[in-house]
Design a protein around this motif. Structure first.
Motif, PDB file in Angstrom:
ATOM      1  N   GLU A   1      -3.549  71.763  -9.533  1.00  0.00           N
ATOM      2  CA  GLU A   1      -3.612  71.845 -10.997  1.00  0.00           C
ATOM      3  C   GLU A   1      -2.280  72.315 -11.578  1.00  0.00           C
ATOM      4  O   GLU A   1      -1.765  71.734 -12.544  1.00  0.00           O
ATOM      5  CB  GLU A   1      -4.732  72.792 -11.420  1.00  0.00           C
ATOM      6  CG  GLU A   1      -4.860  72.935 -12.932  1.00  0.00           C
ATOM      7  CD  GLU A   1      -5.981  73.876 -13.351  1.00  0.00           C
ATOM      8  OE1 GLU A   1      -6.061  74.187 -14.557  1.00  0.00           O
ATOM      9  OE2 GLU A   1      -6.774  74.307 -12.477  1.00  0.00           O
ATOM     10  N   LEU A   2      -1.697  73.329 -10.976  1.00  0.00           N
ATOM     11  CA  LEU A   2      -0.426  73.859 -11.474  1.00  0.00           C
ATOM     12  C   LEU A   2       0.728  72.887 -11.228  1.00  0.00           C
ATOM     13  O   LEU A   2       1.683  72.844 -12.015  1.00  0.00           O
ATOM     14  CB  LEU A   2      -0.134  75.207 -10.817  1.00  0.00           C
ATOM     15  CG  LEU A   2      -1.049  76.354 -11.254  1.00  0.00           C
ATOM     16  CD1 LEU A   2      -0.823  77.579 -10.384  1.00  0.00           C
ATOM     17  CD2 LEU A   2      -0.827  76.694 -12.724  1.00  0.00           C
ATOM     18  N   SER A   3       0.647  72.110 -10.152  1.00  0.00           N
ATOM     19  CA  SER A   3       1.721  71.150  -9.876  1.00  0.00           C
ATOM     20  C   SER A   3       1.823  70.081 -10.953  1.00  0.00           C
ATOM     21  O   SER A   3       2.859  69.423 -11.091  1.00  0.00           O
ATOM     22  CB  SER A   3       1.498  70.479  -8.513  1.00  0.00           C
ATOM     23  OG  SER A   3       0.450  69.512  -8.567  1.00  0.00           O
ATOM     24  N   ASN A   4       0.761  69.905 -11.726  1.00  0.00           N
ATOM     25  CA  ASN A   4       0.767  68.919 -12.801  1.00  0.00           C
ATOM     26  C   ASN A   4       1.486  69.419 -14.050  1.00  0.00           C
ATOM     27  O   ASN A   4       1.705  68.642 -14.984  1.00  0.00           O
ATOM     28  CB  ASN A   4      -0.671  68.528 -13.161  1.00  0.00           C
ATOM     29  CG  ASN A   4      -1.360  67.772 -12.043  1.00  0.00           C
ATOM     30  OD1 ASN A   4      -0.738  66.983 -11.336  1.00  0.00           O
ATOM     31  ND2 ASN A   4      -2.655  68.012 -11.865  1.00  0.00           N
ATOM     32  N   HIS A   5       1.836  70.696 -14.066  1.00  0.00           N
ATOM     33  CA  HIS A   5       2.556  71.238 -15.231  1.00  0.00           C
ATOM     34  C   HIS A   5       3.958  70.644 -15.269  1.00  0.00           C
ATOM     35  O   HIS A   5       4.639  70.555 -14.237  1.00  0.00           O
ATOM     36  CB  HIS A   5       2.637  72.760 -15.160  1.00  0.00           C
ATOM     37  CG  HIS A   5       3.091  73.389 -16.443  1.00  0.00           C
ATOM     38  ND1 HIS A   5       4.408  73.371 -16.856  1.00  0.00           N
ATOM     39  CD2 HIS A   5       2.391  74.029 -17.420  1.00  0.00           C
ATOM     40  CE1 HIS A   5       4.504  73.983 -18.015  1.00  0.00           C
ATOM     41  NE2 HIS A   5       3.296  74.389 -18.386  1.00  0.00           N
ATOM     42  N   PRO A   6       4.446  70.266 -16.436  1.00  0.00           N
ATOM     43  CA  PRO A   6       5.760  69.608 -16.525  1.00  0.00           C
ATOM     44  C   PRO A   6       6.953  70.497 -16.198  1.00  0.00           C
ATOM     45  O   PRO A   6       8.073  69.991 -16.084  1.00  0.00           O
ATOM     46  CB  PRO A   6       5.817  69.143 -17.985  1.00  0.00           C
ATOM     47  CG  PRO A   6       4.839  70.005 -18.713  1.00  0.00           C
ATOM     48  CD  PRO A   6       3.738  70.278 -17.732  1.00  0.00           C
ATOM     49  N   ASN A   7       6.734  71.806 -16.020  1.00  0.00           N
ATOM     50  CA  ASN A   7       7.860  72.680 -15.675  1.00  0.00           C
ATOM     51  C   ASN A   7       7.694  73.310 -14.301  1.00  0.00           C
ATOM     52  O   ASN A   7       8.275  74.348 -14.003  1.00  0.00           O
ATOM     53  CB  ASN A   7       8.044  73.784 -16.732  1.00  0.00           C
ATOM     54  CG  ASN A   7       9.429  74.405 -16.683  1.00  0.00           C
ATOM     55  OD1 ASN A   7      10.407  73.774 -16.275  1.00  0.00           O
ATOM     56  ND2 ASN A   7       9.534  75.659 -17.100  1.00  0.00           N
TER      57      ASN A   7
ATOM     58  N   THR B   1       1.276  65.485  -4.660  1.00  0.00           N
ATOM     59  CA  THR B   1       2.553  65.392  -5.379  1.00  0.00           C
ATOM     60  C   THR B   1       3.443  64.259  -4.875  1.00  0.00           C
ATOM     61  O   THR B   1       4.446  63.930  -5.516  1.00  0.00           O
ATOM     62  CB  THR B   1       3.318  66.721  -5.306  1.00  0.00           C
ATOM     63  OG1 THR B   1       3.521  67.086  -3.930  1.00  0.00           O
ATOM     64  CG2 THR B   1       2.541  67.830  -6.013  1.00  0.00           C
ATOM     65  N   GLN B   2       3.089  63.666  -3.755  1.00  0.00           N
ATOM     66  CA  GLN B   2       3.832  62.511  -3.254  1.00  0.00           C
ATOM     67  C   GLN B   2       3.098  61.191  -3.510  1.00  0.00           C
ATOM     68  O   GLN B   2       3.550  60.129  -3.073  1.00  0.00           O
ATOM     69  CB  GLN B   2       4.117  62.691  -1.756  1.00  0.00           C
ATOM     70  CG  GLN B   2       5.083  63.831  -1.465  1.00  0.00           C
ATOM     71  CD  GLN B   2       5.182  64.196   0.002  1.00  0.00           C
ATOM     72  OE1 GLN B   2       4.839  63.407   0.877  1.00  0.00           O
ATOM     73  NE2 GLN B   2       5.644  65.405   0.300  1.00  0.00           N
ATOM     74  N   SER B   3       2.002  61.267  -4.242  1.00  0.00           N
ATOM     75  CA  SER B   3       1.236  60.061  -4.551  1.00  0.00           C
ATOM     76  C   SER B   3       1.946  59.229  -5.620  1.00  0.00           C
ATOM     77  O   SER B   3       2.751  59.743  -6.415  1.00  0.00           O
ATOM     78  CB  SER B   3      -0.159  60.431  -5.042  1.00  0.00           C
ATOM     79  OG  SER B   3      -0.097  61.070  -6.316  1.00  0.00           O
ATOM     80  N   LYS B   4       1.639  57.946  -5.677  1.00  0.00           N
ATOM     81  CA  LYS B   4       2.259  57.059  -6.657  1.00  0.00           C
ATOM     82  C   LYS B   4       1.921  57.486  -8.080  1.00  0.00           C
ATOM     83  O   LYS B   4       2.779  57.458  -8.972  1.00  0.00           O
ATOM     84  CB  LYS B   4       1.815  55.616  -6.417  1.00  0.00           C
ATOM     85  CG  LYS B   4       2.381  54.998  -5.146  1.00  0.00           C
ATOM     86  CD  LYS B   4       1.921  53.550  -4.999  1.00  0.00           C
ATOM     87  CE  LYS B   4       2.493  52.917  -3.738  1.00  0.00           C
ATOM     88  NZ  LYS B   4       2.042  51.504  -3.569  1.00  0.00           N
ATOM     89  N   ASP B   5       0.682  57.891  -8.308  1.00  0.00           N
ATOM     90  CA  ASP B   5       0.273  58.295  -9.651  1.00  0.00           C
ATOM     91  C   ASP B   5       1.031  59.531 -10.114  1.00  0.00           C
ATOM     92  O   ASP B   5       1.493  59.606 -11.264  1.00  0.00           O
ATOM     93  CB  ASP B   5      -1.235  58.575  -9.684  1.00  0.00           C
ATOM     94  CG  ASP B   5      -2.073  57.313  -9.604  1.00  0.00           C
ATOM     95  OD1 ASP B   5      -1.507  56.217  -9.802  1.00  0.00           O
ATOM     96  OD2 ASP B   5      -3.288  57.418  -9.338  1.00  0.00           O
TER      97      ASP B   5
ATOM     98  N   ALA C   1       4.676  58.668 -10.806  1.00  0.00           N
ATOM     99  CA  ALA C   1       4.806  57.886 -12.037  1.00  0.00           C
ATOM    100  C   ALA C   1       4.835  58.794 -13.256  1.00  0.00           C
ATOM    101  O   ALA C   1       5.528  58.514 -14.244  1.00  0.00           O
ATOM    102  CB  ALA C   1       3.653  56.897 -12.149  1.00  0.00           C
ATOM    103  N   LYS C   2       4.124  59.925 -13.181  1.00  0.00           N
ATOM    104  CA  LYS C   2       4.057  60.857 -14.312  1.00  0.00           C
ATOM    105  C   LYS C   2       5.180  61.887 -14.288  1.00  0.00           C
ATOM    106  O   LYS C   2       5.659  62.316 -15.345  1.00  0.00           O
ATOM    107  CB  LYS C   2       2.711  61.572 -14.311  1.00  0.00           C
ATOM    108  CG  LYS C   2       1.511  60.655 -14.550  1.00  0.00           C
ATOM    109  CD  LYS C   2       0.213  61.439 -14.442  1.00  0.00           C
ATOM    110  CE  LYS C   2      -0.997  60.538 -14.634  1.00  0.00           C
ATOM    111  NZ  LYS C   2      -2.284  61.265 -14.466  1.00  0.00           N
ATOM    112  N   HIS C   3       5.596  62.307 -13.086  1.00  0.00           N
ATOM    113  CA  HIS C   3       6.521  63.438 -12.971  1.00  0.00           C
ATOM    114  C   HIS C   3       7.846  63.097 -12.296  1.00  0.00           C
ATOM    115  O   HIS C   3       8.710  63.960 -12.185  1.00  0.00           O
ATOM    116  CB  HIS C   3       5.848  64.569 -12.177  1.00  0.00           C
ATOM    117  CG  HIS C   3       4.586  65.080 -12.785  1.00  0.00           C
ATOM    118  ND1 HIS C   3       4.571  66.035 -13.772  1.00  0.00           N
ATOM    119  CD2 HIS C   3       3.291  64.740 -12.564  1.00  0.00           C
ATOM    120  CE1 HIS C   3       3.314  66.279 -14.123  1.00  0.00           C
ATOM    121  NE2 HIS C   3       2.518  65.506 -13.398  1.00  0.00           N
ATOM    122  N   GLY C   4       7.986  61.867 -11.855  1.00  0.00           N
ATOM    123  CA  GLY C   4       9.168  61.506 -11.080  1.00  0.00           C
ATOM    124  C   GLY C   4      10.473  61.741 -11.799  1.00  0.00           C
ATOM    125  O   GLY C   4      11.444  62.234 -11.207  1.00  0.00           O
TER     126      GLY C   4
END
Length: 335
Positions: free
Chosen positions: A165-171, A192-196, A199-202
Motif C-alpha cells: 500500500e505504501l509503495s503506491n505513494h508517489p513519493n 513493484t516490478q509488475s507492468k501495472d 506504468a503508473k510509477h515508472g
C-alpha cells in the motif's frame, strides 16, 4: 552540492557508524574519511541510520553529520553520488521537520523508521502506522524509503500488505527490510516490478532510482544471494562499514551467477558463506564492536567511541572481533 535529482542505485549500500571523540562530540574528520573510503569502494552512503546512532544526536548534530558527508563526497570527486539520510523522529511532524533540514544539509533521499515509543498503543492501530508514513511522504521534500526494523521500533513490523500500500505513494522509492523476511520482500518486489505498477510509477522511479526500480533491500548481507533471487535490488549492510569491497564482490558475482554463469554462481555461494559468518559476528559485536573493527583493522580513530547509553566495547567483543574477523579482513585487503 549534489542536486536532489541524483538517483539511488541498485546494489550495496552501507549505513555508516557515526564516530564520536572521547568527549562524545562528533568526529567530523573521521566521518569524512570513512565516507570517502566507502565511496571509493563503490557502495552507497547512508547516514544517520541505526548504526549511525541517529537517536543519540541533536538536530544540529544530525545536520552536521549530513553536511560533513555531503562535503566529503563533493570535495573528493563524488559530487554525483546520492546521499541517503535517516530522518525518523518521534512523530510525523518531527520527522517531516528533520527531513526538510536533511535536504538543506545535502541529503538527496530520506529513510524513515516508525517511532516506537507509543508501540503499546499504535502498534495495534495499523491504520495509524500506515497514516504516519503517508503523512511523511506527503510532506517530505525528499523521496522516502521505508525502514522496517521491528528491533528498533519496539516490535512494530510492517507486513507485505502495508508495504505494498505504501509503495503506491508517489513519493516512496523503496523499503529497507531489517526484519529478515525474504518472502515479504519478494511479495513487495513482485508488486513493484509488475507492468501495472511501472506504468503508473515508472517515470517517478527513473528520476529517483538509477535503475528505474523500486528499491527492495534486506538489512542483512547474510542473505544477499537468496534475496537477489527473490527479486530484491541489493542490500543495506552495516557489515559493509568494515568490508565494502567484499560486499561489492558478492553482489556483482551473484548477479553474474543468477544470470546463468554457473562458475560465478558457485563462487558467489562460497563468498556468501563467508559473508554470512562475518555478518553474524558484526551483528553480535554491535555498534561498539563495529567501531572497534574499524579502529583495529582499518585506521585508529575511524570508528571512535559510542555514545551512552551504549557502553564501551567489552573485552569479549574485542577478542571476538580481532580473532574471528581476521581472515575476512585479509580477504578484503586482497580485493
Amino acid at each position: 552540492m549534489t542536486q536532489a535529482s541524483a538517483a539511488w542505485p541498485n546494489g550495496i549500500s552501507v549505513p555508516l557508524t557515526t564516530p564520536f571523540k572521547a568527549d562524545e562530540t562528533v568526529d567530523t574528520e573521521a566521518l569524512a574519511a570513512q565516507v570517502v573510503r566507502l565511496a571509493k569502494a563503490g557502495v552507497g552512503i547512508v547516514l544517520l541510520g541505526t548504526n549511525g546512532e541517529a537517536s543519540h544526536l541533536s538536530p544540529a548534530e544530525r545536520f552536521l553529520v549530513i553536511q560533513t558527508g555531503r562535503k566529503a563526497l563533493d570535495d573528493n570527486g563524488f559530487a554525483d553520488r546520492p546521499l541517503l539520510a535517516g530522518t525518523g523522529g518521534g512523530s510525523a511532524a518531527t520527522t517531516i521537520g528533520i527531513t526538510i533540514e536533511a535536504k538543506k544539509a545535502g541529503a538527496t533521499h530520506a529513510i524513515v523508521i516508525i517511532p516506537g515509543y507509543f508501540s503499546f498503543a499504535m502498534g495495534r492501530d495499523r491504520a495509524a502506522v500506515v497514516a504516519f508514513f503517508k503523512k511523511v511522504m506527503d510532506e517530505s521534500p525528499l523521496p522516502v524509503m521505508i525502514y522496517n526494523f521491528p528491533g528498533a521500533a519496539a516490535g512494530i513490523d510492517l507486513n507485505s500488505d502495508e508495504l505494498i500500500e505504501l509503495s503506491n505513494h508517489p513519493n516512496c522509492f523503496g523499503a529497507k527490510l531489517t526484519c529478515a523476511m525474504i518472502g515479504k520482500g519478494q511479495r513487495l518486489a513482485a508488486h513493484t516490478q509488475s507492468k501495472d505498477y511501472l506504468a503508473k510509477h515508472g517515470q517517478y522511479l527513473q528520476s529517483v532510482s538509477a535503475s528505474g526500480a523500486f528499491q527492495v533491500l534486506p538489512g542483512f548481507s547474510e542473505s544477499l544471494v537468496p534475496a537477489l533471487l527473490a527479486r530484491h535490488t541489493g542490500c543495506i549492510t552495516g557489515t559493509g562499514n568494515v568490508f565494502p569491497k567484499t560486499m561489492q564482490k558478492l553482489y556483482t558475482t551473484a548477479l553474474k551467477g543468477l544470470a546463468g554463469d554457473q562458475t560465478a554462481l558457485a563462487e558467489a555461494m562460497i563468498l556468501q558463506d563467508r559473508v554470512a559468518r562475518s555478518d553474524y559476528i558484526i551483528v553480535k559485536a554491535g555498534i561498539q564492536g563495529t567501531k572497534h573493527a574499524l579502529d583495529h583493522f582499518v585506521q585508529k580513530g575511524l570508528g571512535g567511541y559510542a555514545r551512552l547509553p551504549l557502553g564501551p566495547v567489552s573485552p569479549d567483543v574485542v577478542k571476538m572481533v580481532e580473532e574471528d574477523l581476521k581472515e575476512d579482513w585479509e580477504y578484503e585487503c586482497s580485493l
